[in-house]
Design a protein around this motif. Structure first.
Motif, PDB file in Angstrom:
ATOM      1  N   TYR A 261     -61.990  91.892  68.484  1.00 34.32           N
ATOM      2  CA  TYR A 261     -62.591  92.509  69.670  1.00 34.32           C
ATOM      3  C   TYR A 261     -63.153  91.449  70.623  1.00 34.32           C
ATOM      4  CZ  TYR A 261     -62.355  96.964  67.144  1.00 34.32           C
ATOM      5  OH  TYR A 261     -61.925  98.080  66.476  1.00 34.32           O
ATOM      6  N   ILE A 262     -63.771  90.425  70.066  1.00 30.51           N
ATOM      7  CA  ILE A 262     -64.318  89.357  70.911  1.00 30.51           C
ATOM      8  C   ILE A 262     -63.196  88.622  71.636  1.00 30.51           C
ATOM      9  CG2 ILE A 262     -65.592  87.177  70.888  1.00 30.51           C
ATOM     10  CD1 ILE A 262     -67.226  88.295  68.547  1.00 30.51           C
ATOM     11  N   THR A 263     -62.047  88.490  70.982  1.00 33.36           N
ATOM     12  CA  THR A 263     -60.890  87.863  71.629  1.00 33.36           C
ATOM     13  C   THR A 263     -60.427  88.685  72.828  1.00 33.36           C
ATOM     14  OG1 THR A 263     -60.181  86.922  69.508  1.00 33.36           O
ATOM     15  CG2 THR A 263     -58.538  87.042  71.262  1.00 33.36           C
ATOM     16  N   ILE A 264     -60.348  90.006  72.650  1.00 33.38           N
ATOM     17  CA  ILE A 264     -59.968  90.877  73.772  1.00 33.38           C
ATOM     18  C   ILE A 264     -60.997  90.778  74.889  1.00 33.38           C
ATOM     19  CG2 ILE A 264     -59.605  93.273  74.487  1.00 33.38           C
ATOM     20  CD1 ILE A 264     -58.501  93.854  71.756  1.00 33.38           C
ATOM     21  N   GLU A 265     -62.265  90.760  74.515  1.00 31.73           N
ATOM     22  CA  GLU A 265     -63.324  90.638  75.521  1.00 31.73           C
ATOM     23  C   GLU A 265     -63.170  89.345  76.317  1.00 31.73           C
ATOM     24  OE1 GLU A 265     -68.110  89.910  75.941  1.00 31.73           O
ATOM     25  OE2 GLU A 265     -67.283  90.333  73.963  1.00 31.73           O
ATOM     26  N   SER A 266     -62.844  88.259  75.640  1.00 30.83           N
ATOM     27  CA  SER A 266     -62.694  86.974  76.323  1.00 30.83           C
ATOM     28  C   SER A 266     -61.526  87.002  77.308  1.00 30.83           C
ATOM     29  CB  SER A 266     -62.491  85.854  75.299  1.00 30.83           C
ATOM     30  OG  SER A 266     -63.622  85.726  74.465  1.00 30.83           O
ATOM     31  N   ILE A 267     -60.434  87.659  76.930  1.00 30.51           N
ATOM     32  CA  ILE A 267     -59.291  87.782  77.845  1.00 30.51           C
ATOM     33  C   ILE A 267     -59.677  88.607  79.070  1.00 30.51           C
ATOM     34  CG2 ILE A 267     -56.957  88.708  78.098  1.00 30.51           C
ATOM     35  CD1 ILE A 267     -56.555  88.107  75.095  1.00 30.51           C
ATOM     36  N   SER A 268     -60.362  89.725  78.828  1.00 30.52           N
ATOM     37  CA  SER A 268     -60.831  90.562  79.934  1.00 30.52           C
ATOM     38  C   SER A 268     -61.793  89.794  80.835  1.00 30.52           C
ATOM     39  CB  SER A 268     -61.510  91.819  79.381  1.00 30.52           C
ATOM     40  OG  SER A 268     -62.073  92.598  80.412  1.00 30.52           O
ATOM     41  N   ASN A 269     -62.666  89.017  80.219  1.00 32.71           N
ATOM     42  CA  ASN A 269     -63.618  88.217  80.994  1.00 32.71           C
ATOM     43  C   ASN A 269     -62.910  87.189  81.871  1.00 32.71           C
ATOM     44  OD1 ASN A 269     -65.667  89.611  79.756  1.00 32.71           O
ATOM     45  ND2 ASN A 269     -66.192  87.989  78.318  1.00 32.71           N
ATOM     46  N   LEU A 270     -61.863  86.587  81.333  1.00 36.55           N
ATOM     47  CA  LEU A 270     -61.109  85.602  82.116  1.00 36.55           C
ATOM     48  C   LEU A 270     -60.470  86.249  83.345  1.00 36.55           C
ATOM     49  CD1 LEU A 270     -59.331  83.348  79.463  1.00 36.55           C
ATOM     50  CD2 LEU A 270     -60.934  82.606  81.221  1.00 36.55           C
ATOM     51  N   LEU A 271     -59.887  87.423  83.159  1.00 34.37           N
ATOM     52  CA  LEU A 271     -59.296  88.134  84.298  1.00 34.37           C
ATOM     53  C   LEU A 271     -60.353  88.441  85.351  1.00 34.37           C
ATOM     54  CD1 LEU A 271     -56.906  90.644  82.470  1.00 34.37           C
ATOM     55  CD2 LEU A 271     -56.262  88.594  83.746  1.00 34.37           C
ATOM     56  N   TYR A 272     -61.519  88.859  84.886  1.00 32.36           N
ATOM     57  CA  TYR A 272     -62.603  89.168  85.822  1.00 32.36           C
ATOM     58  C   TYR A 272     -63.063  87.910  86.552  1.00 32.36           C
ATOM     59  CZ  TYR A 272     -66.729  91.498  87.682  1.00 32.36           C
ATOM     60  OH  TYR A 272     -67.669  92.036  88.527  1.00 32.36           O
TER      61      TYR A 272
ATOM     62  N   PHE B 203     -61.236  85.333  87.402  1.00 32.86           N
ATOM     63  CA  PHE B 203     -60.276  84.993  88.448  1.00 32.86           C
ATOM     64  C   PHE B 203     -60.373  85.965  89.628  1.00 32.86           C
ATOM     65  CE2 PHE B 203     -58.277  82.621  84.952  1.00 32.86           C
ATOM     66  CZ  PHE B 203     -58.085  81.403  85.601  1.00 32.86           C
ATOM     67  N   LEU B 204     -60.743  87.205  89.349  1.00 29.73           N
ATOM     68  CA  LEU B 204     -60.982  88.152  90.446  1.00 29.73           C
ATOM     69  C   LEU B 204     -62.190  87.723  91.267  1.00 29.73           C
ATOM     70  CD1 LEU B 204     -60.561  90.842  91.962  1.00 29.73           C
ATOM     71  CD2 LEU B 204     -61.983  91.933  90.216  1.00 29.73           C
ATOM     72  N   THR B 205     -63.272  87.368  90.592  1.00 28.38           N
ATOM     73  CA  THR B 205     -64.490  86.992  91.322  1.00 28.38           C
ATOM     74  C   THR B 205     -64.303  85.701  92.114  1.00 28.38           C
ATOM     75  OG1 THR B 205     -65.343  85.874  89.336  1.00 28.38           O
ATOM     76  CG2 THR B 205     -66.036  88.147  89.710  1.00 28.38           C
ATOM     77  N   ILE B 206     -63.546  84.748  91.566  1.00 25.35           N
ATOM     78  CA  ILE B 206     -63.363  83.500  92.315  1.00 25.35           C
ATOM     79  C   ILE B 206     -62.483  83.735  93.539  1.00 25.35           C
ATOM     80  CG2 ILE B 206     -61.312  82.620  91.121  1.00 25.35           C
ATOM     81  CD1 ILE B 206     -64.386  80.601  92.324  1.00 25.35           C
TER      82      ILE B 206
ATOM     83  N   ASN C 292     -61.061  97.007  93.527  1.00 24.99           N
ATOM     84  CA  ASN C 292     -61.886  97.939  92.761  1.00 24.99           C
ATOM     85  C   ASN C 292     -61.196  98.398  91.479  1.00 24.99           C
ATOM     86  OD1 ASN C 292     -64.504  98.712  94.292  1.00 24.99           O
ATOM     87  ND2 ASN C 292     -62.957  98.665  95.896  1.00 24.99           N
ATOM     88  N   ILE C 293     -59.885  98.565  91.533  1.00 22.82           N
ATOM     89  CA  ILE C 293     -59.147  98.956  90.326  1.00 22.82           C
ATOM     90  C   ILE C 293     -59.236  97.856  89.271  1.00 22.82           C
ATOM     91  CG2 ILE C 293     -56.834  99.377  89.399  1.00 22.82           C
ATOM     92  CD1 ILE C 293     -56.194 100.848  92.028  1.00 22.82           C
ATOM     93  N   LEU C 294     -58.964  96.621  89.677  1.00 25.69           N
ATOM     94  CA  LEU C 294     -58.984  95.513  88.717  1.00 25.69           C
ATOM     95  C   LEU C 294     -60.392  95.260  88.186  1.00 25.69           C
ATOM     96  CD1 LEU C 294     -57.347  93.367  87.289  1.00 25.69           C
ATOM     97  CD2 LEU C 294     -57.700  91.846  89.241  1.00 25.69           C
ATOM     98  N   ALA C 295     -61.385  95.361  89.059  1.00 30.21           N
ATOM     99  CA  ALA C 295     -62.771  95.156  88.622  1.00 30.21           C
ATOM    100  C   ALA C 295     -63.182  96.209  87.597  1.00 30.21           C
ATOM    101  CB  ALA C 295     -63.706  95.191  89.827  1.00 30.21           C
ATOM    102  N   GLN C 296     -62.756  97.455  87.822  1.00 28.50           N
ATOM    103  CA  GLN C 296     -63.091  98.517  86.870  1.00 28.50           C
ATOM    104  C   GLN C 296     -62.360  98.334  85.545  1.00 28.50           C
ATOM    105  OE1 GLN C 296     -62.765 102.517  88.502  1.00 28.50           O
ATOM    106  NE2 GLN C 296     -63.496 101.801  90.480  1.00 28.50           N
ATOM    107  N   ILE C 297     -61.110  97.898  85.600  1.00 31.89           N
ATOM    108  CA  ILE C 297     -60.359  97.668  84.357  1.00 31.89           C
ATOM    109  C   ILE C 297     -61.054  96.611  83.507  1.00 31.89           C
ATOM    110  CG2 ILE C 297     -58.214  96.724  83.411  1.00 31.89           C
ATOM    111  CD1 ILE C 297     -56.729  98.075  85.722  1.00 31.89           C
ATOM    112  N   CYS C 298     -61.377  95.490  84.128  1.00 27.44           N
ATOM    113  CA  CYS C 298     -62.029  94.406  83.383  1.00 27.44           C
ATOM    114  C   CYS C 298     -63.432  94.813  82.937  1.00 27.44           C
ATOM    115  CB  CYS C 298     -62.099  93.149  84.247  1.00 27.44           C
ATOM    116  SG  CYS C 298     -60.495  92.471  84.692  1.00 27.44           S
TER     117      CYS C 298
ATOM    118  N   VAL D 265     -58.612 103.023  80.154  1.00 25.78           N
ATOM    119  CA  VAL D 265     -59.282 102.262  81.215  1.00 25.78           C
ATOM    120  C   VAL D 265     -58.358 102.075  82.415  1.00 25.78           C
ATOM    121  CG1 VAL D 265     -60.070  99.933  81.781  1.00 25.78           C
ATOM    122  CG2 VAL D 265     -60.977 101.091  79.771  1.00 25.78           C
ATOM    123  N   ILE D 266     -57.103 101.761  82.164  1.00 24.58           N
ATOM    124  CA  ILE D 266     -56.153 101.553  83.261  1.00 24.58           C
ATOM    125  C   ILE D 266     -55.946 102.845  84.050  1.00 24.58           C
ATOM    126  CG2 ILE D 266     -53.735 101.050  83.798  1.00 24.58           C
ATOM    127  CD1 ILE D 266     -53.773  99.041  81.479  1.00 24.58           C
ATOM    128  N   ILE D 267     -55.725 103.947  83.337  1.00 26.18           N
ATOM    129  CA  ILE D 267     -55.506 105.235  84.015  1.00 26.18           C
ATOM    130  C   ILE D 267     -56.744 105.646  84.806  1.00 26.18           C
ATOM    131  CG2 ILE D 267     -55.087 107.698  83.640  1.00 26.18           C
ATOM    132  CD1 ILE D 267     -53.432 106.867  81.158  1.00 26.18           C
TER     133      ILE D 267
END
Length: 339
Positions: free
Chosen positions: A54-65, A67-70, A95-101, A146-148
């Motif tokens: 789960y922490i691994t998935i969280e880290s991937i989601s955090n990375l995507l977020y 790159f969105l914020t930068i 907003n879609i990507l921010a909500q997914i992450c 989450v995606i839907i």
């Protein structure tokens, strides 16, 4: 000094604040989450651990977020805003990507807390109930939901001439006001994560009474303490932003009121930066509060990654080492992974 010049100064301050904090948070976020991925995927004890998954998935989601914020930070530094108020597609996509992450990270934290409660429970049937395979199913279902959900809600955003990128659908506004922000990303994850992490911590205090291998007991204690600290940080970093979002959805400020609009932008920049720390902090929390994790990170980063990289460089330079050296290193690493 006129009010317009003051409001312009506040807007400039908000822009500069977003730029500098965005760059700092992005740097720490990418480094921390990449190191998290390395440790939790390379360390032997974590490979079959559900909470580590789960922490691994969280880290991937955090990375995507991150790159969105930068990307938003770069746009803000170039044009003075994040361009969501000027481009229809970007308004929705952001907003879609921010909500997914955001939703993925929030509920993966909840999954980690729930998993630790079950894996440390004194009842054998409850411990056996949660498996890595089941965890993968739950993670897959969560990501699909989450995606839907994010596409459905994010599509309700539109660009208004005076308000910018805001929810324009009445049903979506009501849903966000009374369920999405206060419940789905507010009370619900906070209650789930807090309750189960505290229960897991209570279980761990009695873990010495159970007949478990010492390595397993140490790992359960370590993961539970890490999850508890993560949940505490998650709650304190989340609540101010959620409160602010509920307020702004119900009382959006028009650009025609420059002073109020500028102050709102500054408050938004500050609270957003605090909230974004949620997507950065996990690795640093683990390093600070878990001495065992520090040793594990050292084994992975120094004894594994660095040695592999050095061996690869030596191979390129035709400096061939004796064949038994890699085997010796592997045996040493395996023994150190049982710390």
């Amino acid at each position: 000094m006129s009010s317009s010049s003051v409001s312009d100064g506040i807007l400039k301050l908000a822009t500069q604040y977003s730029l500098y904090t965005g760059c700092v948070i992005f740097s720490f976020g990418v480094i921390g989450n990449v190191l998290n991925l390395l440790v939790f995927t390379q360390f032997k004890q974590f490979r079959t651990n559900r909470c580590a998954f789960y922490i691994t998935i969280e880290s991937i989601s955090n990375l995507l977020y991150q790159f969105l914020t930068i990307s938003l930070t770069i746009l803000t530094s170039i044009s003075g805003d994040d361009a969501t108020g000027r481009f229809f597609i970007w308004c929705k996509f952001k907003n879609i990507l921010a909500q997914i992450c955001g939703l993925t990270t929030l509920y993966i934290i909840c999954f980690s807390a729930v998993d630790q409660f079950f894996s440390t429970n004194h009842r054998f049937s409850l411990r056996q109930m949660c498996t890595l395979k089941l965890g993968r199913y739950f993670a897959f279902i969560l990501i699909c939901f989450v995606i839907i959900h994010s596409i459905a809600l994010g599509s309700s955003f539109s660009v208004q001439p005076t308000l910018g990128c805001v929810l324009s659908n009445y049903v979506a506004v009501q849903y966000s006001t009374y369920f999405f922000y206060p419940v789905l990303i507010g009370v619900l994850p906070v209650v789930i994560a807090s309750s189960f992490s505290i229960l897991a911590y209570h279980n761990v205090r009695r873990i010495v009474r159970r007949q478990l291998p010492i390595v397993r007991r140490k790992l359960d204690k370590q993961i539970t303490a890490m999850v508890l600290m993560r949940v505490i940080a998650f709650v304190f970093l989340l609540l101010p932003f959620i409160t602010y979002r509920i307020y702004t959805i119900n009382f959006p400020v028009s650009r025609s009121v420059p002073m109020t609009f500028a102050i709102g932008k500054l408050v938004q920049a500050i609270l957003t930066s605090i909230y974004t720390i949620n997507y950065v902090i996990n690795f640093y929390l683990f390093i600070i509060f878990s001495s065992r994790f520090r040793r594990q990170a050292k084994v992975v980063l120094v004894k594994k990654c660095w040695q592999r990289w050095k061996y690869w460089c030596c191979s390129i330079n035709n400096q061939i080492e004796p064949a038994n050296i890699p085997e010796t290193r592997n045996s040493q690493i395996e023994s150190e992974e049982n710390i």
